[in-house]
Design an enzyme around this catalytic site. Sequence first.
Site, PDB file in Angstrom:
ATOM      1  N   GLU A   1     -10.814   3.642   7.682  1.00 33.67           N
ATOM      2  CA  GLU A   1      -9.712   4.362   7.752  1.00 33.67           C
ATOM      3  C   GLU A   1     -10.342   5.682   8.554  1.00 33.67           C
ATOM      4  O   GLU A   1      -9.750   5.796   9.766  1.00 33.67           O
ATOM      5  CB  GLU A   1      -8.800   4.744   6.603  1.00 33.67           C
TER       6      GLU A   1
ATOM      7  N   ASP B   1       1.483   9.305  -5.847  1.00 35.05           N
ATOM      8  CA  ASP B   1       1.466  10.927  -5.397  1.00 35.05           C
ATOM      9  C   ASP B   1       1.690  11.403  -4.167  1.00 35.05           C
ATOM     10  O   ASP B   1       1.735  12.361  -4.011  1.00 35.05           O
ATOM     11  CB  ASP B   1       0.060  11.216  -6.450  1.00 35.05           C
TER      12      ASP B   1
ATOM     13  N   HIS C   1       0.745  -1.145  -0.041  1.00 39.76           N
ATOM     14  CA  HIS C   1      -0.147  -0.216   0.075  1.00 39.76           C
ATOM     15  C   HIS C   1       0.974   1.268  -0.127  1.00 39.76           C
ATOM     16  O   HIS C   1       1.391   1.808   1.015  1.00 39.76           O
ATOM     17  CB  HIS C   1      -0.770  -0.112   1.200  1.00 39.76           C
TER      18      HIS C   1
ATOM     19  N   HIS D   1       1.181   5.205  -2.386  1.00 41.79           N
ATOM     20  CA  HIS D   1       0.630   5.868  -3.480  1.00 41.79           C
ATOM     21  C   HIS D   1       1.654   6.630  -3.762  1.00 41.79           C
ATOM     22  O   HIS D   1       2.446   7.246  -3.523  1.00 41.79           O
ATOM     23  CB  HIS D   1      -0.443   6.817  -2.647  1.00 41.79           C
TER      24      HIS D   1
ATOM     25  N   GLY E   1      -9.958   7.767  -1.847  1.00 40.03           N
ATOM     26  CA  GLY E   1     -10.649   8.919  -1.433  1.00 40.03           C
ATOM     27  C   GLY E   1     -11.481   9.002  -0.349  1.00 40.03           C
ATOM     28  O   GLY E   1     -11.367   7.996   0.385  1.00 40.03           O
TER      29      GLY E   1
ATOM     30  N   HIS F   1     -10.014   1.028   0.075  1.00 38.40           N
ATOM     31  CA  HIS F   1      -9.750   1.911   1.438  1.00 38.40           C
ATOM     32  C   HIS F   1     -11.229   1.566   2.158  1.00 38.40           C
ATOM     33  O   HIS F   1     -11.943   2.198   1.724  1.00 38.40           O
ATOM     34  CB  HIS F   1      -9.518   3.393   1.089  1.00 38.40           C
TER      35      HIS F   1
ATOM     36  N   ASP G   1       1.779   3.927   2.803  1.00 36.42           N
ATOM     37  CA  ASP G   1       0.556   4.705   2.396  1.00 36.42           C
ATOM     38  C   ASP G   1       1.194   6.120   1.514  1.00 36.42           C
ATOM     39  O   ASP G   1       1.316   5.856   0.391  1.00 36.42           O
ATOM     40  CB  ASP G   1      -0.167   5.278   3.689  1.00 36.42           C
TER      41      ASP G   1
HETATM   42 ZN    ZN Z   1      -3.865   4.836   0.963  1.00 33.21          ZN
END
Ligand code: ZN
Length: 327
Positions: free
Chosen positions: A199, A20, A16, A18, A169, A196, A286
């Site tokens: 969370e 960006d 996991h 990202h 998102g 996701h 993350d």
């Molecule tokens: Zn994430």
Amino acid sequence: MDRSTDPGAAPLTLLHDHLDGGLRPATVIELAAHAGVPLPAGITTAGALADWFVVRPGESLAEVFARFDLPIRVMQTTEALSRVAREAAEDVAADGVRSVEFRFAPTHHTAGGLSLDAVVEAVLAGLAGAPPEARVLLCSMRGERRTDEVVDLAGRWHGRGVVGVDLAGVEVGEPVGPHRSAFARARSMGLGVTLHAGEMVGAESVADAIVDDVPVRIGHGFRIVEDCRVRDGEIVDLGPTAAAVLDRRLPLEVCLTSNAALGTPVERHPFLALARAGFAVTINTDNRTLTPCSLTSELALARRLGATDDELATMRSTAAGARFPDP
Ligand SMILES: [Zn+2]
């Protein structure tokens, strides 16, 4: 603490992360200059930008998500996408990671005129020949209604580096329902599916995600503990959603530092109680730039929070076993 030299430890696997959320600040500055994108007011150095990126406790979700605007604005050309992907692979390889699944939302990278396929092609080109075994998950955003498009896109690149799809998102007020049939279709196509959930919202969000068995993994998912009875730090009983997650052995992609930034202090994080109750806990990063960390620093943090060598080894082997297959 890296036990990669220990023949009994599974190779470091990152599930996991990202793209960006993990850019090198110096790269953001160069790409922004090239693209004519202004930096935040007063920021001129990579060090200052690195500091600007860091999410502070107490920030709103809107403030946190706004941090992604700058990286996304500079990731609008094939060259920029390939560079960011290549550097992400280099960075996690330098941390000792042997296998990684990077994720990003292709729909965020078409403002410069690229097609969705060109976006995916550019990222895969950046990862080609990367030192770690690098695969890609395509994110659909909860606030958008483009999951069918993203699943079709993933299907076209399945077997060429794309191994699955994700739902990302803001969870709040955005249930899985409108996306569910697309994710069920992704599973029938042989794609991995991770959502996701659990969370920003509690166990009800996880329950919403696993209706009809759709996910193969759950992004974060740690708030499933809200469907457990906990006594003296130990899970002693399970509600229906927690039992469903445990019965299905759905891997939870826990990200301690990131979860702390969104309001769950690491000292109160239930990952260890969940692992000890038999949940398939994995440790992840993350967003390496927004919540500065690496996989080895997160594993070291897990150890400081009480995880034993054997428990860490189990989390590592769980992660290695939860990779989505590349057909
Ligand atoms: Zn994430």
